[in-house]
Write an enzyme that holds these catalytic residues in place. Structure first.
Site, PDB file in Angstrom:
ATOM      1  N   LYS A  71       0.867  -1.182   0.000  1.00  0.00           N
ATOM      2  CA  LYS A  71       0.000   0.000   0.000  1.00  0.00           C
ATOM      3  C   LYS A  71       0.897   1.222   0.000  1.00  0.00           C
ATOM      4  CE  LYS A  71      -4.535   0.628   0.043  1.00  0.00           C
ATOM      5  NZ  LYS A  71      -5.494  -0.216  -0.692  1.00  0.00           N
ATOM      6  N   GLY A 173     -22.080   4.779   2.338  1.00  0.00           N
ATOM      7  CA  GLY A 173     -21.088   5.273   1.395  1.00  0.00           C
ATOM      8  C   GLY A 173     -21.609   5.194  -0.023  1.00  0.00           C
ATOM      9  N   GLY A 175     -20.208   6.378  -2.870  1.00  0.00           N
ATOM     10  CA  GLY A 175     -19.153   6.771  -3.794  1.00  0.00           C
ATOM     11  C   GLY A 175     -19.240   5.958  -5.070  1.00  0.00           C
ATOM     12  N   VAL A 177     -18.144   2.956  -5.909  1.00  0.00           N
ATOM     13  CA  VAL A 177     -18.569   1.563  -5.761  1.00  0.00           C
ATOM     14  C   VAL A 177     -19.969   1.498  -5.153  1.00  0.00           C
ATOM     15  CG1 VAL A 177     -18.052  -0.681  -4.735  1.00  0.00           C
ATOM     16  CG2 VAL A 177     -16.181   0.785  -5.530  1.00  0.00           C
ATOM     17  N   GLY A 178     -20.216   2.276  -4.104  1.00  0.00           N
ATOM     18  CA  GLY A 178     -21.520   2.249  -3.455  1.00  0.00           C
ATOM     19  C   GLY A 178     -22.655   2.600  -4.394  1.00  0.00           C
TER      20      GLY A 178
END
Length: 352
Positions: A71, A173, A175, A177-178
């Protein structure tokens, strides 16, 4: 938390601190998203990059990918201007380049395909640049497909079938993806309720006929399914959860792994986030690292339904939690490599 390598550097152009954590390369080069976020302290960013890189190791291992976990984080103290953002990205690209392929970056919270294009000016070790520049672009669509695959397996375990018509689904959420999950589930006949800290996103949800609620209410709404699709750290000890099935793409949803036992004891089936959210990385690596077609890569994503079902069946048979079984599956692959991944179309398949 064991980590193979952690590099923290202040950018020479921007003066902003950026970092990369390589958690594991046991299965291959580390992959993981680049997160742009404002942190109260640099140590908070370091804690985040360590946790997220460990989750990527588990995600890749359980999904059967020949990659390790990593990451990267850009530790902002304020929202940058466009000019500052470019300088920060170039600094971060230099840091990634210095690792010589040990870590390969993609988008994450706060970054997207256009940012990956800037990183690629400094390093070739980048995924998800815009399609017109030879990449696969945003991975939000495949991520949503993977969540829906895991949801089907979870629904069969909890409700006896994966039909969503008439089910109440709460999505925390709204966003990239949501919003796709909301559209897909509403299209299947589910009653979808959404929550988000961004009023503009909520307005967009209302325009699509979705009901909205405040973020402080979202966990306590009685529903069939709860989908965490925003920030991590949603569930701590004794967290109030009013849905019997929890599955979503948000990373690091639990404040501690022990919370999985607490949820199970209260009759909540929580599907590990690193299982449910793997669709994006499975698709991207299939396309960009193995040259699969779009349909072939989506087939890999759809196979997450079988992976999830295997984990849930093992948890039921062994009297454990899905987290314990997912961790066991990841550990078996990390230590022995015995778990075969789905072969690409170019590889020979053993005849049945």
């Amino acid at each position: 938390m064991s980590v193979q390598e952690l590099v923290v550097r202040r950018g020479r152009r921007s003066g902003v601190t950026t970092m990369v954590a390589v958690h594991s390369s046991a299965l291959g080069p580390a992959v993981g998203g680049c997160r742009f976020k404002v942190y109260p302290r640099v140590h908070d960013a370091i804690d985040d990059v360590l946790r997220l890189s460990a989750a990527m190791t588990r995600k890749c291992a359980v999904a059967g990918l020949d990659f390790g976990g990593g990451k990267s984080v850009v530790a902002l103290d304020s929202v940058p201007t466009p000019e500052q953002r470019r300088a920060i990205l170039l600094d971060h690209g230099d840091l990634i380049a210095s690792l010589d392929g040990a870590y390969r970056a993609g988008p994450d919270v706060g970054t997207g395909p256009e940012d990956m294009l800037v990183l690629r000016e400094r390093t070739p070790h980048v995924f998800c640049v815009p399609e017109e520049h030879g990449g696969t672009g945003s991975s939000s669509g495949p991520t949503a497909v993977g969540v829906l695959a895991a949801l089907r397996a979870g629904a069969r375990s909890v409700f006896g079938g994966d039909e969503m018509n008439g089910r109440r689904v709460v999505i925390s959420g709204y966003g990239s993806v949501g919003a796709q999950l909301a559209a897909a589930l509403a299209g299947q006949g589910a009653e979808v309720i959404v929550s988000d800290v961004d009023e503009r996103r909520l307005a967009a949800a209302e325009e699509r006929g979705l009901r909205k609620v405040g973020t402080e209410q979202v966990l306590a709404i009685e529903a069939d399914v709860l989908i965490p699709a925003a920030v991590g750290g949603v569930f701590g000890p004794g967290a109030e959860v009013a849905a019997p099935l929890v599955v979503g793409p948000a990373n690091n949803q639990l404040t501690d792994d022990a919370v999985a036992d607490d949820l199970a004891a209260r009759g909540v089936l929580w599907i590990p986030d690193f299982v449910a959210s793997a669709g994006g990385v499975v698709y991207t690596l299939g396309r960009e690292a193995e040259n699969l077609t779009h349909d072939q890569a989506l087939g890999r994503v759809a196979a997450l339904e079988q992976t999830t079902q295997r984990i849930l069946d093992a948890a039921s048979a062994n009297g454990t939690t899905p987290l314990a079984e997912a961790d066991a599956l990841a550990e078996a692959r990390l230590t022995s490599g015995a778990e075969p991944r789905t072969p690409s179309p170019r590889e020979p398949r053993t005849a049945a």
